[in-house]
Design a protein around this motif. Structure first.
Motif, PDB file in Angstrom:
ATOM      1  N   SER A  16       0.836  -1.195   0.000  1.00 57.01           N
ATOM      2  CA  SER A  16       0.000   0.000   0.000  1.00 57.01           C
ATOM      3  C   SER A  16       0.873   1.248   0.000  1.00 57.01           C
ATOM      4  O   SER A  16       2.029   1.232   0.441  1.00 57.01           O
ATOM      5  CB  SER A  16      -0.921   0.012   1.222  1.00 57.01           C
ATOM      6  OG  SER A  16      -0.175   0.250   2.404  1.00 57.01           O
ATOM      7  N   ILE A  17       0.311   2.339  -0.484  1.00 57.63           N
ATOM      8  CA  ILE A  17       1.038   3.610  -0.497  1.00 57.63           C
ATOM      9  C   ILE A  17       1.298   4.075   0.928  1.00 57.63           C
ATOM     10  O   ILE A  17       2.352   4.641   1.222  1.00 57.63           O
ATOM     11  CB  ILE A  17       0.238   4.660  -1.293  1.00 57.63           C
ATOM     12  CG1 ILE A  17       0.227   4.272  -2.779  1.00 57.63           C
ATOM     13  CG2 ILE A  17       0.823   6.048  -1.118  1.00 57.63           C
ATOM     14  CD1 ILE A  17      -0.638   5.142  -3.642  1.00 57.63           C
ATOM     15  N   HIS A  18       0.338   3.842   1.829  1.00 59.64           N
ATOM     16  CA  HIS A  18       0.539   4.250   3.223  1.00 59.64           C
ATOM     17  C   HIS A  18       1.785   3.601   3.812  1.00 59.64           C
ATOM     18  O   HIS A  18       2.601   4.270   4.463  1.00 59.64           O
ATOM     19  CB  HIS A  18      -0.687   3.849   4.057  1.00 59.64           C
ATOM     20  CG  HIS A  18      -0.514   4.076   5.529  1.00 59.64           C
ATOM     21  ND1 HIS A  18      -0.024   3.098   6.369  1.00 59.64           N
ATOM     22  CD2 HIS A  18      -0.715   5.170   6.301  1.00 59.64           C
ATOM     23  CE1 HIS A  18       0.050   3.577   7.591  1.00 59.64           C
ATOM     24  NE2 HIS A  18      -0.372   4.816   7.589  1.00 59.64           N
ATOM     25  N   ASP A  19       1.959   2.295   3.577  1.00 61.58           N
ATOM     26  CA  ASP A  19       3.145   1.604   4.088  1.00 61.58           C
ATOM     27  C   ASP A  19       4.409   2.128   3.428  1.00 61.58           C
ATOM     28  O   ASP A  19       5.447   2.285   4.076  1.00 61.58           O
ATOM     29  CB  ASP A  19       3.021   0.096   3.853  1.00 61.58           C
ATOM     30  CG  ASP A  19       1.946  -0.534   4.717  1.00 61.58           C
ATOM     31  OD1 ASP A  19       1.566   0.083   5.722  1.00 61.58           O
ATOM     32  OD2 ASP A  19       1.469  -1.631   4.374  1.00 61.58           O
ATOM     33  N   GLY A  20       4.316   2.396   2.107  1.00 60.24           N
ATOM     34  CA  GLY A  20       5.482   2.932   1.399  1.00 60.24           C
ATOM     35  C   GLY A  20       5.907   4.274   1.941  1.00 60.24           C
ATOM     36  O   GLY A  20       7.111   4.541   2.119  1.00 60.24           O
ATOM     37  N   GLU A  78      -3.053  14.317  -0.181  1.00 58.97           N
ATOM     38  CA  GLU A  78      -3.779  14.450  -1.445  1.00 58.97           C
ATOM     39  C   GLU A  78      -4.377  13.112  -1.875  1.00 58.97           C
ATOM     40  O   GLU A  78      -5.529  13.055  -2.336  1.00 58.97           O
ATOM     41  CB  GLU A  78      -2.839  14.976  -2.531  1.00 58.97           C
ATOM     42  CG  GLU A  78      -3.481  15.168  -3.895  1.00 58.97           C
ATOM     43  CD  GLU A  78      -4.564  16.235  -3.904  1.00 58.97           C
ATOM     44  OE1 GLU A  78      -5.453  16.161  -4.777  1.00 58.97           O
ATOM     45  OE2 GLU A  78      -4.515  17.139  -3.041  1.00 58.97           O
ATOM     46  N   LEU A  79      -3.621  12.043  -1.719  1.00 60.67           N
ATOM     47  CA  LEU A  79      -4.126  10.720  -2.088  1.00 60.67           C
ATOM     48  C   LEU A  79      -5.314  10.321  -1.215  1.00 60.67           C
ATOM     49  O   LEU A  79      -6.293   9.744  -1.700  1.00 60.67           O
ATOM     50  CB  LEU A  79      -3.013   9.677  -1.973  1.00 60.67           C
ATOM     51  CG  LEU A  79      -1.838   9.843  -2.948  1.00 60.67           C
ATOM     52  CD1 LEU A  79      -0.718   8.867  -2.595  1.00 60.67           C
ATOM     53  CD2 LEU A  79      -2.287   9.642  -4.381  1.00 60.67           C
ATOM     54  N   HIS A  80      -5.224  10.627   0.074  1.00 60.19           N
ATOM     55  CA  HIS A  80      -6.348  10.332   0.964  1.00 60.19           C
ATOM     56  C   HIS A  80      -7.579  11.140   0.549  1.00 60.19           C
ATOM     57  O   HIS A  80      -8.706  10.615   0.540  1.00 60.19           O
ATOM     58  CB  HIS A  80      -5.977  10.672   2.408  1.00 60.19           C
ATOM     59  CG  HIS A  80      -7.109  10.471   3.378  1.00 60.19           C
ATOM     60  ND1 HIS A  80      -7.378   9.264   3.960  1.00 60.19           N
ATOM     61  CD2 HIS A  80      -8.058  11.333   3.831  1.00 60.19           C
ATOM     62  CE1 HIS A  80      -8.440   9.375   4.730  1.00 60.19           C
ATOM     63  NE2 HIS A  80      -8.878  10.624   4.672  1.00 60.19           N
ATOM     64  N   HIS A 130      -4.998   1.632  -0.200  1.00 57.26           N
ATOM     65  CA  HIS A 130      -3.714   2.341  -0.231  1.00 57.26           C
ATOM     66  C   HIS A 130      -3.573   3.341   0.909  1.00 57.26           C
ATOM     67  O   HIS A 130      -2.464   3.594   1.385  1.00 57.26           O
ATOM     68  CB  HIS A 130      -3.557   3.082  -1.557  1.00 57.26           C
ATOM     69  CG  HIS A 130      -2.989   2.248  -2.661  1.00 57.26           C
ATOM     70  ND1 HIS A 130      -1.789   1.593  -2.553  1.00 57.26           N
ATOM     71  CD2 HIS A 130      -3.459   1.971  -3.909  1.00 57.26           C
ATOM     72  CE1 HIS A 130      -1.534   0.946  -3.690  1.00 57.26           C
ATOM     73  NE2 HIS A 130      -2.536   1.151  -4.515  1.00 57.26           N
ATOM     74  N   VAL A 131      -4.686   3.945   1.339  1.00 56.90           N
ATOM     75  CA  VAL A 131      -4.610   5.032   2.321  1.00 56.90           C
ATOM     76  C   VAL A 131      -5.260   4.664   3.645  1.00 56.90           C
ATOM     77  O   VAL A 131      -5.482   5.530   4.487  1.00 56.90           O
ATOM     78  CB  VAL A 131      -5.281   6.312   1.757  1.00 56.90           C
ATOM     79  CG1 VAL A 131      -4.602   6.759   0.489  1.00 56.90           C
ATOM     80  CG2 VAL A 131      -6.780   6.110   1.507  1.00 56.90           C
ATOM     81  N   SER A 132      -5.561   3.379   3.857  1.00 60.75           N
ATOM     82  CA  SER A 132      -6.357   2.968   5.019  1.00 60.75           C
ATOM     83  C   SER A 132      -5.669   3.253   6.346  1.00 60.75           C
ATOM     84  O   SER A 132      -6.322   3.531   7.341  1.00 60.75           O
ATOM     85  CB  SER A 132      -6.715   1.487   4.919  1.00 60.75           C
ATOM     86  OG  SER A 132      -5.548   0.708   4.835  1.00 60.75           O
ATOM     87  N   GLU A 139      -6.758  -2.429   5.898  1.00 60.71           N
ATOM     88  CA  GLU A 139      -6.405  -2.886   4.545  1.00 60.71           C
ATOM     89  C   GLU A 139      -7.135  -4.194   4.232  1.00 60.71           C
ATOM     90  O   GLU A 139      -7.671  -4.375   3.127  1.00 60.71           O
ATOM     91  CB  GLU A 139      -4.895  -3.104   4.433  1.00 60.71           C
ATOM     92  CG  GLU A 139      -4.072  -1.829   4.324  1.00 60.71           C
ATOM     93  CD  GLU A 139      -2.588  -2.125   4.193  1.00 60.71           C
ATOM     94  OE1 GLU A 139      -2.244  -3.209   3.681  1.00 60.71           O
ATOM     95  OE2 GLU A 139      -1.775  -1.288   4.605  1.00 60.71           O
ATOM     96  N   ILE A 140      -7.147  -5.104   5.192  1.00 60.80           N
ATOM     97  CA  ILE A 140      -7.820  -6.391   4.994  1.00 60.80           C
ATOM     98  C   ILE A 140      -9.315  -6.179   4.779  1.00 60.80           C
ATOM     99  O   ILE A 140      -9.935  -6.834   3.931  1.00 60.80           O
ATOM    100  CB  ILE A 140      -7.556  -7.305   6.206  1.00 60.80           C
ATOM    101  CG1 ILE A 140      -6.080  -7.722   6.234  1.00 60.80           C
ATOM    102  CG2 ILE A 140      -8.453  -8.540   6.173  1.00 60.80           C
ATOM    103  CD1 ILE A 140      -5.631  -8.321   7.542  1.00 60.80           C
ATOM    104  N   THR A 141      -9.909  -5.250   5.530  1.00 61.61           N
ATOM    105  CA  THR A 141     -11.329  -4.961   5.364  1.00 61.61           C
ATOM    106  C   THR A 141     -11.607  -4.368   3.987  1.00 61.61           C
ATOM    107  O   THR A 141     -12.632  -4.679   3.360  1.00 61.61           O
ATOM    108  CB  THR A 141     -11.808  -3.990   6.460  1.00 61.61           C
ATOM    109  OG1 THR A 141     -11.453  -4.518   7.743  1.00 61.61           O
ATOM    110  CG2 THR A 141     -13.309  -3.808   6.412  1.00 61.61           C
ATOM    111  N   CYS A 142     -10.703  -3.520   3.496  1.00 60.02           N
ATOM    112  CA  CYS A 142     -10.853  -2.956   2.145  1.00 60.02           C
ATOM    113  C   CYS A 142     -10.794  -4.056   1.082  1.00 60.02           C
ATOM    114  O   CYS A 142     -11.579  -4.053   0.123  1.00 60.02           O
ATOM    115  CB  CYS A 142      -9.755  -1.922   1.879  1.00 60.02           C
ATOM    116  SG  CYS A 142      -9.922  -0.388   2.790  1.00 60.02           S
TER     117      CYS A 142
END
Length: 766
Positions: free
Chosen positions: A282-286, A387-389, A447-449, A455-458
């Motif tokens: 995910s982008i959040h982790d990155g 911005e992504l969120h 990506h933004v959770s 993330e798993i729920t998404c």
């Protein structure tokens, strides 16, 4: 691992503890043993201190004896564990006896059997520290092993239950007559309820939040599929030559089998398939990893290479293509994302240049120029995240507003009932486009959770929309081919309800993601599984028969806004208080969490959101909330029994207030209301009483937490495992903190079994 909380001894059991029940059983034992070990360093001991230590040692030995007796009973009833359990119990008994002997100061107590290793001729823990440490390690290791072995019995029960469900599922898939189907589905329903209870308890007991989220997702699939399986099978039996009906049914059976296997993969920690697969990056982790790498340069200029930092950024930018390549992303949003990516590149390049300069002069720490570049780089990457969120949450919010009207579903139902295949094909294309939009939006939200459980729920939401969309279409095609079939109409309704339910779940998911982004709530909160889902408590629903289900209009929602907000704030405050408890599985904590969760759903109702759609849903929720409040009152009375008189009086007084409010809420929810004005007044009364009830809970929690910590330190080291003692069959220990408490609320909400089993015998002959 089981280890002492103190720094004087690391009692590593060698076994990884995966459940809260095992951990909570070990914590007091570790605490008491640590106390014994710490006493050995005191140079002088009074007789009073020595007597106290001796009492602790004897208490440990007695408690271990009771504990071992339960373990031996388990071993006698489970032959495959008999040898391992027997050896672990023997080691635990020896260690407990050794601790009793080592803490014996020579008073007149009956000597225990000689333990290995023998003390070196001296009588107390104070003079034989080595012997005490060895005995403590042996005790903790053996007790942990007994608990883990007992936990394997629980896993075995779940696997056995799954196997029974699979066998019956195979029979259901092959039936050819309604009479046979009725008989087998009745058996299937009972087996699914048992499986739901076992897996619900297990989900509550898991420590790993990712596994808990995966289990919740799999159980949600089983809940929805139970109803779909019933109506899809009935449709296939009624129209055996219909290809779309067969496709519809086959998809349900396949998804149910996958969900069953997924549960077993989680429980047994299989590594092959299902949700044990690695989550997509995910982008959040990155962003989190990239910022961590950049900020660590402050402490060590030579820990990373410029190439690795640059590579991290480029991998991160590549993931943003899910946003920029989307056909649904506006030109302005795309340009904003690309601009922020370019700014992050420039700031990173400046950082790398300043970094190289600092290394060239062999600097020991970040230079001022580097520090400025680090701050700028972190800021630009945070701006990109924001911005992504904004794009993902805005897209989701817009879609949910549009899809909340359910126009394609309504049109499909009408076209199917009219037998209009062309119209069904047209509206199917519209639904397919909506499905693709929702699937892509779930991917962006992932990506933004902000947390792995979310993330798993998404991912679960994405898969659900992807699967149910085609199932709705096949159900609509069947109805169009057989427009007079009540069974086909019922089947389409069920799949449409599942779609609407997933949209409601997505509203809650979006709110949780926004809360995590804004720092309002933790994204790893566990679900409150003791709650029955709205509309699935048949006993309460029976009291509401004859009442009319209505929704609040815009004016009523506005007038309820302030009261609803107060409810939201109180529920958040209760969540914050229970988070301060050291025992997340304490009965008071679990019941309070349940009340907060239900109150939050009532808050959502005042906004026209969430799972409570009508006033009947709200009144039902109020009844269930009052029942949960009375259970909390019972837990508080039990808690009072260990308190001193002054403390007991204070808690008891507040508990009585809580009982009175629960009874008031229950009576109010059951009182009939005719007409719009009376119904609105009843809604207002229910929410006001719930607000007062939560306020009492909020006043009790910190006081009870303080008292619980005080008395916890005075408890015996292990005691008898309460859960095992209360269950007649010692071979099937109940996890501490299981959510069922003897109720069926943890089932898959199989109201479908109650409402539709009778209908199986009343099938129309059309």
């Amino acid at each position: 691992m089981a280890s002492s909380p103190g720094g004087n001894g690391n009692f590593d059991s060698g076994l990884e503890i995966k459940t809260r029940s095992v951990e909570q059983t070990l914590i007091p034992l570790v605490s008491q043993i640590t106390t014994l070990i710490n006493h050995k360093d005191k140079p002088k001991k009074s007789e009073r201190t020595q007597a106290a230590v001796q009492r602790v040692g004897q208490a440990v030995s007695v408690a271990v004896g009771r504990f071992v007796a339960v373990g031996e009973a388990i071993a006698s009833e489970n032959q495959e564990l008999k040898d391992e359990m027997g050896q672990a119990c023997l080691e635990a008994r020896r260690a407990g006896d050794a601790i009793a002997q080592l803490t014996d100061t020579g008073s007149a107590v009956s000597p225990p059997p000689p333990p290995p290793p023998q003390p070196d001729g001296r009588q107390t823990v104070f003079s034989d520290r080595t012997g005490m440490v060895k005995a403590a390690r042996l005790l903790l290791s053996s007790v942990t092993k007994v608990l883990v072995l007992a936990d394997r019995i629980v896993i075995k029960q779940i696997v056995s239950s799954r196997n029974k469900v699979l066998v019956t599922l195979d029979h259901l898939e092959r039936v050819s007559t309604f009479q046979e189907f009725v008989q087998i589905f009745s058996q299937f329903g009972n087996e699914m309820v048992e499986f739901a209870h076992l897996t619900g308890d297990r989900q509550n007991d898991l420590k790993d939040e990712k596994k808990k989220a995966r289990m919740a997702a799999a159980r949600a699939v089983l809940e929805k599929c139970t109803m779909m399986l019933l109506t899809a099978s009935k449709t296939c039996l009624r129209h055996p030559d219909c290809e779309s009906a067969r496709i519809n049914k086959d998809a349900v059976f396949q998804r149910m089998r996958c969900a069953l296997e997924q549960v077993i993969d989680i429980v047994t920690e299989a590594r092959g398939c299902g949700d044990n697969k690695i989550l997509p990056a995910s982008i959040h982790d990155g962003i989190k990893d990239f910022k961590s790498s950049v900020e660590c340069l402050r402490d060590n200029l030579y820990s990373l290479s410029p190439q690795s930092v640059g590579g991290q950024l480029e991998a991160l930018v590549e993931r943003t293509e899910d946003f920029t390549d989307s056909a649904y992303t506006s030109h302005e949003q795309r340009q904003a994302i690309l601009g922020l990516c370019q700014l992050a590149r420039q700031d990173t390049q400046q950082l790398v240049a300043a970094w190289a300069q600092a290394q060239s002069v062999q600097a020991n720490e970040a230079t001022e120029e580097m520090e400025v570049s680090i701050v700028k780089t972190c800021q630009s990457i945070s701006d990109l995240r924001r911005e992504l969120h904004k794009v993902a949450s805005g897209r989701a919010s817009d879609l949910l507003k549009v899809h909340g009207e359910q126009l394609p579903l309504r049109s499909l139902k009408v076209a199917g009932a009219e037998g209009n295949l062309e119209a069904v094909a047209e509206y199917s294309r519209t639904l397919t486009e909506q499905k693709e939009q929702l699937v892509e939006t779930c991917r962006l939200l992932c990506h933004v959770s902000g947390s792995e459980p979310l993330e798993i729920t998404c991912i679960h939401a994405e898969e659900t929309f992807h699967v149910i969309g085609p199932q709705i279409i096949s159900a609509a095609q069947t109805l169009a081919l057989h427009p007079s079939s009540k069974i086909a109409k019922e089947n389409l309704d069920v799949f449409c309800e599942a779609w609407e339910s997933q949209l409601c779940d997505m509203v809650l998911l979006l709110r949780e993601i926004n809360d995590v982004f804004e720092g309002r709530r933790g994204g790893d909160k566990r679900p409150y599984l003791s709650l029955p889902r709205p509309g699935k408590h048949s006993a309460s629903l029976s009291n509401l028969k004859g009442a009319k289900a209505v929704k609040l209009d815009a004016e009523e929602q506005t007038s309820m806004a302030k009261l609803g907000l107060e409810l939201r704030l109180l529920s958040s405050d209760v969540d914050a208080e229970v988070d301060k408890w050291e025992e997340p599985e304490h009965e008071i904590v679990r019941q309070s969490q349940s009340l907060a969760s239900m109150a939050y759903s009532m808050h959502l109702f005042t906004r026209g959101e969430g799972l409570l759609k009508t006033t009947l849903d709200l009144f039902h929720q109020a009844e269930v909330l009052s029942e949960e409040g009375l259970q909390l009152s019972s837990a508080l009375r039990t808690f009072c029994s260990q308190l001193l008189d002054e403390e007991k009086t204070a808690v008891a007084a507040e508990t009585e207030k809580l009982v009175a409010l629960c009874q008031q809420l229950q009576a109010g929810a059951k009182t009939p209301a005719q007409g719009k004005t009376a119904t609105f007044q009843k809604v207002d009364s229910c929410i006001q009483t719930t607000r007062s009830l939560l306020a009492v809970v909020l006043s009790l929690l910190p006081f009870c937490n303080k008292l619980n910590r005080k008395y916890k330190s005075e408890r015996s080291s292990l005691g008898s495992p309460q859960d095992w003692k209360e269950r007649p069959d010692a071979s099937t220990p109940v996890q501490e903190g299981g959510a069922l408490n003897g109720k069926s609320s943890n089932g898959f909400g199989v109201k479908s079994l109650d409402q539709h089993m009778g209908a199986l015998n009343l099938l129309e002959s059309k």
